[in-house]
Scaffold this motif. Sequence first.
Motif, PDB file in Angstrom:
ATOM      1  N   GLU A   1       0.804  -1.218   0.000  1.00 37.94           N
ATOM      2  CA  GLU A   1       0.000   0.000   0.000  1.00 37.94           C
ATOM      3  C   GLU A   1       0.843   1.276   0.000  1.00 37.94           C
ATOM      4  O   GLU A   1       0.506   2.250  -0.670  1.00 37.94           O
ATOM      5  CB  GLU A   1      -0.947   0.012   1.219  1.00 37.94           C
ATOM      6  N   TYR A   2       1.945   1.265   0.731  1.00 38.25           N
ATOM      7  CA  TYR A   2       2.804   2.455   0.789  1.00 38.25           C
ATOM      8  C   TYR A   2       3.299   2.813  -0.608  1.00 38.25           C
ATOM      9  O   TYR A   2       3.269   3.973  -1.019  1.00 38.25           O
ATOM     10  CB  TYR A   2       3.991   2.170   1.721  1.00 38.25           C
TER      11      TYR A   2
ATOM     12  N   MET B   1      -9.794   1.447   0.998  1.00 37.26           N
ATOM     13  CA  MET B   1      -9.860   1.459   2.463  1.00 37.26           C
ATOM     14  C   MET B   1      -8.467   1.292   3.068  1.00 37.26           C
ATOM     15  O   MET B   1      -8.103   1.974   4.025  1.00 37.26           O
ATOM     16  CB  MET B   1     -10.790   0.342   2.945  1.00 37.26           C
ATOM     17  N   LYS B   2      -7.676   0.401   2.488  1.00 36.14           N
ATOM     18  CA  LYS B   2      -6.317   0.174   2.986  1.00 36.14           C
ATOM     19  C   LYS B   2      -5.458   1.427   2.824  1.00 36.14           C
ATOM     20  O   LYS B   2      -4.699   1.798   3.716  1.00 36.14           O
ATOM     21  CB  LYS B   2      -5.673  -0.996   2.245  1.00 36.14           C
TER      22      LYS B   2
ATOM     23  N   THR C   1      -6.441   4.524   2.634  1.00 32.37           N
ATOM     24  CA  THR C   1      -6.901   5.569   3.551  1.00 32.37           C
ATOM     25  C   THR C   1      -6.256   5.389   4.916  1.00 32.37           C
ATOM     26  O   THR C   1      -5.801   6.356   5.546  1.00 32.37           O
ATOM     27  CB  THR C   1      -8.433   5.539   3.687  1.00 32.37           C
ATOM     28  N   GLU C   2      -6.195   4.149   5.374  1.00 32.57           N
ATOM     29  CA  GLU C   2      -5.602   3.859   6.676  1.00 32.57           C
ATOM     30  C   GLU C   2      -4.095   4.109   6.656  1.00 32.57           C
ATOM     31  O   GLU C   2      -3.527   4.683   7.591  1.00 32.57           O
ATOM     32  CB  GLU C   2      -5.879   2.404   7.063  1.00 32.57           C
ATOM     33  N   VAL C   3      -3.437   3.700   5.577  1.00 32.77           N
ATOM     34  CA  VAL C   3      -1.992   3.919   5.444  1.00 32.77           C
ATOM     35  C   VAL C   3      -1.684   5.404   5.439  1.00 32.77           C
ATOM     36  O   VAL C   3      -0.773   5.868   6.126  1.00 32.77           O
ATOM     37  CB  VAL C   3      -1.464   3.274   4.135  1.00 32.77           C
ATOM     38  N   GLU C   4      -2.457   6.161   4.667  1.00 32.45           N
ATOM     39  CA  GLU C   4      -2.230   7.608   4.565  1.00 32.45           C
ATOM     40  C   GLU C   4      -2.437   8.288   5.909  1.00 32.45           C
ATOM     41  O   GLU C   4      -1.680   9.176   6.295  1.00 32.45           O
ATOM     42  CB  GLU C   4      -3.175   8.196   3.517  1.00 32.45           C
ATOM     43  N   ARG C   5      -3.448   7.846   6.651  1.00 31.81           N
ATOM     44  CA  ARG C   5      -3.731   8.434   7.962  1.00 31.81           C
ATOM     45  C   ARG C   5      -2.572   8.180   8.925  1.00 31.81           C
ATOM     46  O   ARG C   5      -2.123   9.077   9.636  1.00 31.81           O
ATOM     47  CB  ARG C   5      -5.022   7.845   8.534  1.00 31.81           C
ATOM     48  N   ASN C   6      -2.070   6.958   8.924  1.00 35.66           N
ATOM     49  CA  ASN C   6      -0.988   6.604   9.846  1.00 35.66           C
ATOM     50  C   ASN C   6       0.313   7.308   9.487  1.00 35.66           C
ATOM     51  O   ASN C   6       1.027   7.796  10.358  1.00 35.66           O
ATOM     52  CB  ASN C   6      -0.760   5.088   9.831  1.00 35.66           C
TER      53      ASN C   6
END
Length: 209
Positions: free
Chosen positions: A88-89, A132-133, A135-140
């Motif tokens: 994802e990154y 969804m994945k 979004t979570e990666v970007e948030r973290n």
Amino acid sequence: MKRNILIVDDHLVVRTGVAIILKNEIEGIEISEAKSYHEALSMISNTLFDLVILDINLPDGKNTEMIAEIRSIQSNLKILMFSAHEEEYHILRFLQSGANGYLNKLCDEEIIVEAVKSILEKGEYISNDLKMKLTEVERNIELINPFYKISNREMEIVKLLVMGLGNLEISNALEIQMSTVSTYKNRVFDKLKINNLVQLIEKYNQYYS
């Protein structure tokens, strides 16, 4: 209306397989193939394409820089990144650099067709699960380093600004218009939620000094 699609992959089996799937399922398309990034650039320079399906890991590829280089030749060309790996990154970096979507090489045939149709019709494709994945990666990552949301080109501008160069000097150094420098600069300020150069330097030094 015929749509021209360029498949860029260093594996003949992959190019041929994707071409067969698309020709069988989508009417009015013309498929071209390139086995390297260098060959793809040459073809894009001489032929108008609606979509390029671009392997992320080409032996002669240039990572996310490929997107800007391709768009410098055909500004409206849609780019669908193609990879067997779903990190994802890594995917997020390509999307932030301007890619219109991502497609996993290991997906089912109907997903390939769905992705291509979506980009041709809507201009983008990312599966709901991947969205969804990401979004979570970007948030973290944003919590760790807010500069992550800055594109590669914007980061070039940031470094030159921090070095003390003005808009005119940056314009000359990167061979772009001063108005373009200002546009990038404003985007950076908006993304980092800052208002001036002093704040930019302070934030940059906080994460990179």
